[in-house]
Design a protein around this motif. Structure first.
Motif, PDB file in Angstrom:
ATOM      1  N   THR A 165      14.801-137.102   0.891  1.00  0.00           N
ATOM      2  CA  THR A 165      13.841-137.667   1.839  1.00  0.00           C
ATOM      3  C   THR A 165      14.338-137.326   3.232  1.00  0.00           C
ATOM      4  N   ILE A 166      13.557-136.565   3.955  1.00  0.00           N
ATOM      5  CA  ILE A 166      13.922-136.185   5.323  1.00  0.00           C
ATOM      6  C   ILE A 166      13.447-137.290   6.254  1.00  0.00           C
ATOM      7  N   THR A 167      14.386-137.865   7.017  1.00  0.00           N
ATOM      8  CA  THR A 167      14.069-138.995   7.894  1.00  0.00           C
ATOM      9  C   THR A 167      14.072-138.626   9.374  1.00  0.00           C
ATOM     10  N   ASP A 168      14.646-137.472   9.716  1.00  0.00           N
ATOM     11  CA  ASP A 168      14.655-137.007  11.110  1.00  0.00           C
ATOM     12  C   ASP A 168      14.818-135.495  11.081  1.00  0.00           C
ATOM     13  N   LEU A 169      14.045-134.822  11.921  1.00  0.00           N
ATOM     14  CA  LEU A 169      14.113-133.363  11.953  1.00  0.00           C
ATOM     15  C   LEU A 169      13.769-132.832  13.331  1.00  0.00           C
ATOM     16  N   ASP A 170      14.162-131.589  13.560  1.00  0.00           N
ATOM     17  CA  ASP A 170      13.748-130.859  14.754  1.00  0.00           C
ATOM     18  C   ASP A 170      12.600-129.958  14.356  1.00  0.00           C
ATOM     19  N   LEU A 171      11.450-130.133  14.975  1.00  0.00           N
ATOM     20  CA  LEU A 171      10.262-129.332  14.675  1.00  0.00           C
ATOM     21  C   LEU A 171      10.162-128.183  15.661  1.00  0.00           C
ATOM     22  N   PHE A 172       9.929-126.969  15.153  1.00  0.00           N
ATOM     23  CA  PHE A 172       9.724-125.850  16.067  1.00  0.00           C
ATOM     24  C   PHE A 172       8.520-124.995  15.726  1.00  0.00           C
ATOM     25  N   GLU A 173       7.956-125.158  14.549  1.00  0.00           N
ATOM     26  CA  GLU A 173       6.854-124.281  14.170  1.00  0.00           C
ATOM     27  C   GLU A 173       5.942-124.935  13.145  1.00  0.00           C
ATOM     28  N   LEU A 174       4.635-124.706  13.293  1.00  0.00           N
ATOM     29  CA  LEU A 174       3.639-125.010  12.276  1.00  0.00           C
ATOM     30  C   LEU A 174       3.016-123.681  11.872  1.00  0.00           C
ATOM     31  N   THR A 175       2.492-123.606  10.681  1.00  0.00           N
ATOM     32  CA  THR A 175       1.867-122.359  10.258  1.00  0.00           C
ATOM     33  C   THR A 175       0.657-122.638   9.373  1.00  0.00           C
ATOM     34  N   LEU A 176      -0.357-121.816   9.515  1.00  0.00           N
ATOM     35  CA  LEU A 176      -1.498-121.844   8.611  1.00  0.00           C
ATOM     36  C   LEU A 176      -1.155-120.931   7.447  1.00  0.00           C
ATOM     37  N   THR A 177      -1.369-121.409   6.222  1.00  0.00           N
ATOM     38  CA  THR A 177      -1.003-120.607   5.056  1.00  0.00           C
ATOM     39  C   THR A 177      -1.887-120.916   3.857  1.00  0.00           C
ATOM     40  N   ALA A 178      -2.046-119.925   3.010  1.00  0.00           N
ATOM     41  CA  ALA A 178      -2.795-120.100   1.772  1.00  0.00           C
ATOM     42  C   ALA A 178      -1.929-120.731   0.682  1.00  0.00           C
ATOM     43  N   PHE A 179      -0.600-120.714   0.881  1.00  0.00           N
ATOM     44  CA  PHE A 179       0.332-121.220  -0.127  1.00  0.00           C
ATOM     45  C   PHE A 179       1.288-122.249   0.471  1.00  0.00           C
ATOM     46  N   PRO A 180       0.799-123.444   0.805  1.00  0.00           N
ATOM     47  CA  PRO A 180       1.687-124.451   1.389  1.00  0.00           C
ATOM     48  C   PRO A 180       2.642-125.034   0.345  1.00  0.00           C
ATOM     49  N   ALA A 181       3.871-125.309   0.770  1.00  0.00           N
ATOM     50  CA  ALA A 181       4.836-125.957  -0.128  1.00  0.00           C
ATOM     51  C   ALA A 181       4.356-127.358  -0.485  1.00  0.00           C
TER      52      ALA A 181
END
Length: 170
Positions: free
Chosen positions: A121-137
């Motif tokens: 469970t990720i409780t804190d992160l550094d965000l730098f990118e979003l992406t549009l994709t046909a295959f999201p995790a």
């Protein structure tokens, strides 16, 4: 009427996915609070390709915010660029309807999976990118043209809330 704005949820809090067949992962509510407060320059890409930039927060063409469901985004796409035309075309046809994100983990919690894979469970992160994709995790992410995004967003929220109620979260 459809315009050049794509909206959706790049992350839905609490939903699990399997990473590389090795472990399960979920993002906790509030995991973005610190990083968004620090106002990073988040970039929106096509398929994690840094050569295919669609927008960024520093240019005010991308906005991101946390809400009770997850990490919501609104992207104003430039239809005069090849990447913009691709994004608008594939999202409006619903060929691309999901998202992914690039990040660095700052804090996480692990649970033994017992007879299942371990859970991170990720409780804190550094965000730098979003992406549009046909295959999201994470398959519960969404991306839609603004004219239909409101309806899709409400339906997605109802589905998410029903899942959370079933798990005893709401």
């Amino acid at each position: 009427m459809v315009d050049n704005v794509i909206t959706g949820f790049a992350v839905v809090f609490g939903d699990e996915t399997v990473i590389a067949g090795e472990f399960r992962e979920r993002i906790a509510a509030g995991a973005f609070t610190r990083t968004l407060k620090e106002k990073p320059d988040v970039v929106m890409l096509l398929d994690h390709d840094s050569g295919r930039v669609l927008g960024r927060t520093a240019a005010s063409t991308l906005s991101v915010r946390e809400d009770r469901v997850g990490l919501y985004f609104s992207l104003t796409v430039d239809p005069t660029t090849p990447e913009g035309r691709t994004a608008l075309g594939t999202v409006s046809r619903q060929d691309v309807g999901g998202c992914s994100f690039g990040f660095r983990v700052r804090a996480e919690e692990w649970e033994d999976g017992g007879d299942r894979l371990p859970l991170r469970t990720i409780t804190d992160l550094d965000l730098f990118e979003l992406t549009l994709t046909a295959f999201p995790a994470y398959p519960t992410t969404t991306a839609a043209m603004r004219s239909t995004a409101e309806t899709n967003s409400q339906a997605a929220r109802r589905r998410i809330e029903a899942k959370q109620r079933a798990r005893g979260i709401l």
